[in-house]
Design a protein around this motif. Structure first.
Motif, PDB file in Angstrom:
ATOM      1  N   ASP A 209      10.863  10.010 -10.166  1.00 44.54           N
ATOM      2  CA  ASP A 209      12.289   9.704 -10.043  1.00 44.54           C
ATOM      3  C   ASP A 209      12.587   8.211 -10.007  1.00 44.54           C
ATOM      4  OD1 ASP A 209      13.703  12.072 -10.205  1.00 44.54           O
ATOM      5  OD2 ASP A 209      13.351  12.605  -8.116  1.00 44.54           O
ATOM      6  N   GLY A 210      11.568   7.380 -10.186  1.00 44.66           N
ATOM      7  CA  GLY A 210      11.795   5.937 -10.246  1.00 44.66           C
ATOM      8  C   GLY A 210      12.122   5.322  -8.899  1.00 44.66           C
ATOM      9  N   ILE A 211      11.709   5.955  -7.815  1.00 46.25           N
ATOM     10  CA  ILE A 211      11.948   5.429  -6.474  1.00 46.25           C
ATOM     11  C   ILE A 211      10.885   4.397  -6.115  1.00 46.25           C
ATOM     12  CG2 ILE A 211      12.028   6.059  -4.017  1.00 46.25           C
ATOM     13  CD1 ILE A 211      13.174   8.769  -4.961  1.00 46.25           C
ATOM     14  N   ILE A 212       9.656   4.679  -6.482  1.00 46.42           N
ATOM     15  CA  ILE A 212       8.580   3.694  -6.370  1.00 46.42           C
ATOM     16  C   ILE A 212       7.871   3.634  -7.716  1.00 46.42           C
ATOM     17  CG2 ILE A 212       8.259   4.117  -3.894  1.00 46.42           C
ATOM     18  CD1 ILE A 212       5.703   5.668  -4.595  1.00 46.42           C
ATOM     19  N   THR A 213       7.086   2.617  -7.908  1.00 46.11           N
ATOM     20  CA  THR A 213       6.304   2.501  -9.137  1.00 46.11           C
ATOM     21  C   THR A 213       4.950   1.896  -8.797  1.00 46.11           C
ATOM     22  OG1 THR A 213       6.295   1.625 -11.406  1.00 46.11           O
ATOM     23  CG2 THR A 213       7.219   0.210  -9.690  1.00 46.11           C
ATOM     24  N   ARG A 214       3.945   2.293  -9.524  1.00 38.45           N
ATOM     25  CA  ARG A 214       2.599   1.756  -9.306  1.00 38.45           C
ATOM     26  C   ARG A 214       2.417   0.506 -10.150  1.00 38.45           C
ATOM     27  NH1 ARG A 214      -3.036   2.441 -10.377  1.00 38.45           N
ATOM     28  NH2 ARG A 214      -4.218   2.808  -8.448  1.00 38.45           N
ATOM     29  N   GLN A 215       2.046  -0.597  -9.503  1.00 38.11           N
ATOM     30  CA  GLN A 215       1.881  -1.873 -10.194  1.00 38.11           C
ATOM     31  C   GLN A 215       0.513  -1.965 -10.849  1.00 38.11           C
ATOM     32  OE1 GLN A 215       4.316  -3.971  -6.526  1.00 38.11           O
ATOM     33  NE2 GLN A 215       2.593  -5.055  -7.377  1.00 38.11           N
ATOM     34  N   ASP A 216       0.371  -2.961 -11.683  1.00 42.79           N
ATOM     35  CA  ASP A 216      -0.901  -3.157 -12.380  1.00 42.79           C
ATOM     36  C   ASP A 216      -2.055  -3.459 -11.430  1.00 42.79           C
ATOM     37  OD1 ASP A 216       0.318  -2.720 -14.793  1.00 42.79           O
ATOM     38  OD2 ASP A 216       0.692  -4.848 -15.184  1.00 42.79           O
ATOM     39  N   ASN A 217      -1.739  -4.039 -10.253  1.00 39.18           N
ATOM     40  CA  ASN A 217      -2.803  -4.389  -9.309  1.00 39.18           C
ATOM     41  C   ASN A 217      -3.189  -3.225  -8.395  1.00 39.18           C
ATOM     42  OD1 ASN A 217      -0.616  -4.235  -7.616  1.00 39.18           O
ATOM     43  ND2 ASN A 217      -0.653  -6.387  -6.975  1.00 39.18           N
ATOM     44  N   GLY A 218      -2.637  -2.027  -8.662  1.00 36.17           N
ATOM     45  CA  GLY A 218      -2.976  -0.866  -7.869  1.00 36.17           C
ATOM     46  C   GLY A 218      -2.103  -0.662  -6.657  1.00 36.17           C
ATOM     47  N   LEU A 219      -1.294  -1.659  -6.310  1.00 36.72           N
ATOM     48  CA  LEU A 219      -0.355  -1.523  -5.199  1.00 36.72           C
ATOM     49  C   LEU A 219       0.963  -0.948  -5.712  1.00 36.72           C
ATOM     50  CD1 LEU A 219      -1.095  -4.874  -3.336  1.00 36.72           C
ATOM     51  CD2 LEU A 219      -1.899  -2.570  -2.741  1.00 36.72           C
ATOM     52  N   TYR A 220       1.901  -0.759  -4.815  1.00 36.06           N
ATOM     53  CA  TYR A 220       3.158  -0.099  -5.165  1.00 36.06           C
ATOM     54  C   TYR A 220       4.357  -1.007  -4.915  1.00 36.06           C
ATOM     55  CZ  TYR A 220       0.505   4.210  -5.544  1.00 36.06           C
ATOM     56  OH  TYR A 220      -0.402   5.172  -5.943  1.00 36.06           O
ATOM     57  N   ALA A 221       5.396  -0.793  -5.707  1.00 36.82           N
ATOM     58  CA  ALA A 221       6.673  -1.477  -5.520  1.00 36.82           C
ATOM     59  C   ALA A 221       7.754  -0.437  -5.288  1.00 36.82           C
ATOM     60  CB  ALA A 221       7.022  -2.330  -6.741  1.00 36.82           C
ATOM     61  N   ILE A 222       8.701  -0.753  -4.418  1.00 33.08           N
ATOM     62  CA  ILE A 222       9.883   0.084  -4.206  1.00 33.08           C
ATOM     63  C   ILE A 222      10.997  -0.469  -5.071  1.00 33.08           C
ATOM     64  CG2 ILE A 222      11.601   0.874  -2.541  1.00 33.08           C
ATOM     65  CD1 ILE A 222       9.465   0.519  -0.357  1.00 33.08           C
ATOM     66  N   THR A 223      11.599   0.363  -5.893  1.00 35.80           N
ATOM     67  CA  THR A 223      12.670  -0.090  -6.776  1.00 35.80           C
ATOM     68  C   THR A 223      13.980  -0.227  -5.988  1.00 35.80           C
ATOM     69  OG1 THR A 223      13.333   2.156  -7.375  1.00 35.80           O
ATOM     70  CG2 THR A 223      11.611   1.113  -8.731  1.00 35.80           C
ATOM     71  N   ASN A 224      14.918  -0.924  -6.590  1.00 33.41           N
ATOM     72  CA  ASN A 224      16.245  -1.020  -5.982  1.00 33.41           C
ATOM     73  C   ASN A 224      16.870   0.360  -5.812  1.00 33.41           C
ATOM     74  OD1 ASN A 224      16.283  -3.796  -5.694  1.00 33.41           O
ATOM     75  ND2 ASN A 224      17.229  -4.156  -7.679  1.00 33.41           N
ATOM     76  N   LEU A 225      16.636   1.252  -6.800  1.00 34.75           N
ATOM     77  CA  LEU A 225      17.156   2.611  -6.698  1.00 34.75           C
ATOM     78  C   LEU A 225      16.618   3.298  -5.447  1.00 34.75           C
ATOM     79  CD1 LEU A 225      18.723   5.020  -8.006  1.00 34.75           C
ATOM     80  CD2 LEU A 225      16.538   5.667  -9.065  1.00 34.75           C
TER      81      LEU A 225
ATOM     82  N   ALA B 192       0.863  -1.175   0.000  1.00 34.10           N
ATOM     83  CA  ALA B 192       0.000   0.000   0.000  1.00 34.10           C
ATOM     84  C   ALA B 192       0.905   1.231   0.000  1.00 34.10           C
ATOM     85  CB  ALA B 192      -0.905  -0.007   1.223  1.00 34.10           C
ATOM     86  N   LEU B 193       0.413   2.341  -0.545  1.00 34.06           N
ATOM     87  CA  LEU B 193       1.258   3.527  -0.672  1.00 34.06           C
ATOM     88  C   LEU B 193       1.827   3.955   0.677  1.00 34.06           C
ATOM     89  CD1 LEU B 193       2.463   5.851  -2.256  1.00 34.06           C
ATOM     90  CD2 LEU B 193       0.293   7.077  -2.022  1.00 34.06           C
ATOM     91  N   ASN B 194       1.016   3.970   1.700  1.00 30.57           N
ATOM     92  CA  ASN B 194       1.485   4.389   3.012  1.00 30.57           C
ATOM     93  C   ASN B 194       2.586   3.454   3.529  1.00 30.57           C
ATOM     94  OD1 ASN B 194       1.144   6.108   5.491  1.00 30.57           O
ATOM     95  ND2 ASN B 194       0.687   4.100   6.372  1.00 30.57           N
ATOM     96  N   ASP B 195       2.414   2.153   3.306  1.00 36.85           N
ATOM     97  CA  ASP B 195       3.422   1.180   3.754  1.00 36.85           C
ATOM     98  C   ASP B 195       4.734   1.360   2.996  1.00 36.85           C
ATOM     99  OD1 ASP B 195       1.608   0.095   5.525  1.00 36.85           O
ATOM    100  OD2 ASP B 195       0.923  -1.444   4.125  1.00 36.85           O
ATOM    101  N   ALA B 196       4.625   1.656   1.698  1.00 30.76           N
ATOM    102  CA  ALA B 196       5.842   1.864   0.899  1.00 30.76           C
ATOM    103  C   ALA B 196       6.603   3.087   1.398  1.00 30.76           C
ATOM    104  CB  ALA B 196       5.475   2.023  -0.576  1.00 30.76           C
TER     105      ALA B 196
END
Length: 460
Positions: free
Chosen positions: A202-218, A167-171
């Motif tokens: 800036d590519g720090i997080i990205t929004r996934q297809d399922n509406g949740l978020y991923a944190i990139t390695n960067l 979730a965005l807040n968790d990320a």
């Protein structure tokens, strides 16, 4: 890793084993596990998956939870722990994590395998691939091998995911976003959506297809509040070790900076500064502090080790070792340019997004000037020249403390002469006997010795 029970429950819903999932009952043959790690890591890359999985305690036909008898974390191969043995047998770009959990009072073993990066993962020198639910040698399937290499060439470490399905807040809670806005000199937005806007740009997080978020390695490598929250990059934390004396026999202090590079860099620098000798000197009737090493040189050397490290080499990260007479900074990977032309060659980095971001945040100097400044800073204090050493899969830079000219080893004098000539060249000047005497801090009476040193350097 959190929610492992939910992960297992989701995976067993699949109708069949896939190229990136393998279910086992009690088969813990080390060679089988090694081959499957290679095959599953390569298959995950081919199928654009961040992870692959081996799970013990699951019936491979019905996917029923039946439990297993062994504990992955306690297993051994001969006299070695199984994990250490596997890491030794696998190529440097292999990475994985063992977990043991219980589901409905049944023991489950989980092996989470990260996808291959840069080149196929090998076990005992051989790369494997999953064809359906079978593990095969990759070379037996040339079309699949070609497809895998196409995928590998387009993968950038910074763009891969360090953590997914948040979730965005968790990320945002896992990242030190206040540091990001401070370093970028931007007011912190008043809501999470505003913060997310900058982080996505800036590519720090990205929004996934399922509406949740991923944190990139960067994002994780730069702004993690705690790098232990990101298992894949946790070993890339900056490690600082101080020894008593000039060898590694007696360790005095050790810390591991668990914040991301942007969040923890200044803390690491302050810690290192506190370890190195400092004296008070009087300059123009003012008291000033003089350190045994130029802080600029230390800062640039460490920043370079972070920027230019090879993230595909797992299990190791940047290490700063402080001895009585030198500081050694080691990072995984070797430079992409000839170290003899490192001052005047156009710079190259395997991590361009990371390098660009760190320069933008003011963590290091402008592109291409870092080594110039390291060498010049050492010359201004008339210290021995910094030294670069290349090993099979790592690079070490050594900064030396003050040493009289007569005590400097011949090869170190030659290196200092060469680097001085390089600096003069890029400044549009020429090395002279006078400039080299000034560089070493020797008197005019040493002109003969300096002339011989110049002749020896030219002859090399």
């Amino acid at each position: 890793m959190d929610n492992l029970d939910k992960l297992v429950q989701e995976l067993i819903k699949l109708p069949n084993e896939t190229e990136w999932i393998e279910f086992k009952h009690n088969n813990y043959d080390p060679y089988m596990i090694g081959k499957d790690i290679s095959a599953l890591a390569n298959a995950a890359t081919l199928r654009e998956k961040t992870y692959a999985y081996m799970i013990w305690g699951i019936d491979d036909k019905t996917h029923e939870i039946i439990g297993t008898e062994e504990s992955l974390q306690n297993m051994r191969k001969g006299s070695q722990e199984l994990e250490n043995w596997l890491r030794y047998q696998l190529s440097d770009n292999a990475d994985f994590q063992f977990y043991d959990i219980e589901i409905t009072n049944k023991k489950i073993g989980i092996l989470i395998i990260y996808n291959a990066t840069s080149f196929p993962v090998k076990f005992d020198g051989v790369d494997y691939i999953r064809i359906g639910s079978y593990t095969k040698k990759l070379k037996e399937f040339p079309m699949v091998e070609s497809q895998l290499w196409d995928k590998l060439k387009n993968i950038k470490f910074e763009e891969q995911y360090a953590k997914t399905d948040l979730a965005l807040n968790d990320a945002l809670q896992l990242l030190d976003y206040v540091v990001y806005f401070d370093l970028c000199k931007i007011p912190v937005p008043s809501d999470m959506e505003g913060i997310a806007h900058f982080f996505i740009e800036d590519g720090i997080i990205t929004r996934q297809d399922n509406g949740l978020y991923a944190i990139t390695n960067l994002g994780a490598i730069l702004f993690a509040k705690n790098m232990k929250s990101f298992p894949k990059i946790s070993r890339k934390a900056i490690r600082v070790v101080q020894y008593n004396g000039n060898n590694r026999l007696l360790m005095n202090k050790e810390i591991m900076e668990q914040k991301g590079y942007a969040s923890g860099f200044e803390n690491s620098m302050k810690y290192i500064e506190a370890l190195i000798p400092t004296e008070e000197v009087i300059i123009d009737a003012r008291r000033d502090k003089r350190t045994a090493y130029p802080i600029l040189a230390i800062r640039e050397t460490i920043a370079n080790s972070l920027i230019h490290q090879d993230f595909t080499i797992s299990g190791t990260g940047p290490v700063v070792e402080v001895f009585d007479n030198r500081i050694e900074v080691t990072n995984p990977g070797i430079p992409l340019v000839d170290i003899n032309r490192i001052i005047d060659n156009p710079p190259k980095s395997r991590n361009e997004k990371l390098a660009s971001f760190m320069r933008r945040l003011g963590m290091c100097e402008e592109l291409g000037t870092g080594w110039d400044k390291i060498v010049i800073a050492c010359e201004l204090l008339q210290l021995p020249a910094p030294k670069i050493e290349l090993f099979e899969s790592s690079t070490r830079v050594t900064l030396y403390s003050e040493l009289p000219f007569a005590s400097i080893a011949p090869e170190d004098r030659l290196r200092a002469c060469y680097l001085h000539a390089c600096i003069k060249q890029v400044q549009g000047e020429q090395l002279t006997n006078s400039s080299l005497r000034e560089r070493f801090g020797v008197k005019d009476s040493s002109a003969g010795s300096i002339s011989r040193l110049i002749k020896e350097s030219v002859a090399l």
